[in-house]
Design a protein around this motif. Structure first.
Motif: not given
Length: 204
Positions: A14-15, A39, A41-42, A47, A59-61, A63
């Motif tokens: 993440y970021n 990821d 959703r950075s 990515t 991408y994970q669904s 968090s």
């Protein structure tokens, strides 16, 4: 250098744009050909950088690190062994063989990298070191196993043993939960010394 065609390198991110490129490049150079970046959703180009260095990105669904790890292993990993680490360049590829070796030799099903064995100056604040040691002492007292560093993010496990565990932590509690579940389910666990580096200045 042994072949690693039975190992998936799992990196929740993440970021991490400032460091993930070097992490992926170093593991590919060391012979790992399946590097899975999961990821959260950075908001930066994590990515894009990871893919440019040859990583497989999903991408994970949901968090949180725990959710990312559970989803990755259950849905995106198809190799026998998983080598998990953070994407912030605090862990060294030089320790990858020491961590994955006991699995591939049949001596363990879960391996924890002990950061306290070689913690570089500035890698962890004094307060965090004290807190970590208290948590480890409490774990050892309750569960009767001294795993040295149950909060370590650098570890390896067989996919089969992971799927036997009842995991629900969404955040960074995943490391503690893994240690507890391994004890509860009798998963053979060993601890190996690793180096823990300070987070690079440019990393968030």
């Amino acid at each position: 250098m042994p072949p690693y065609d039975d190992v998936c390198v799992l990196v929740p991110t993440y970021n991490e744009a400032e460091t993930i490129g070097d992490v992926v490049a170093e593991f590919r150079e060391a012979g790992f050909d399946d590097i899975l970046v999961v990821d959260g959703r950075s908001g930066d180009n994590t990515t894009t950088v990871a893919e440019s260095e040859g990583a497989r990105v999903v991408y994970q669904s949901g968090s949180g690190k725990g959710q990312a790890v559970r989803e990755a292993v259950r849905e995106h990993v198809n190799r026998e062994y998983v080598l998990m680490l953070d994407g912030d360049a605090t862990y060294s590829v030089d320790d990858a063989e020491a961590i994955s070796g006991p699995l591939r030799d049949g001596d363990a099903d879960h391996v924890i990298g002990n950061r306290f064995a070689d913690m570089k100056p500035g890698a962890m604040t004094r307060l965090n070191q004290v807190g970590n040691r208290i948590i480890n002492a409490v774990f050892s007292f309750i569960h009767g196993h001294d795993h040295k560093d149950i909060l370590s993010g650098y570890r390896a496990f067989t996919r089969d043993s992971f799927l036997r565990l009842s995991l629900s932590a969404d955040g960074f509690g995943i490391e503690t939960e893994l240690a507890v579940e391994c004890v509860k389910h009798g998963v053979r666990t060993v601890v190996v010394p690793i180096t823990y580096e300070p987070r690079p200045d440019e990393s968030d």
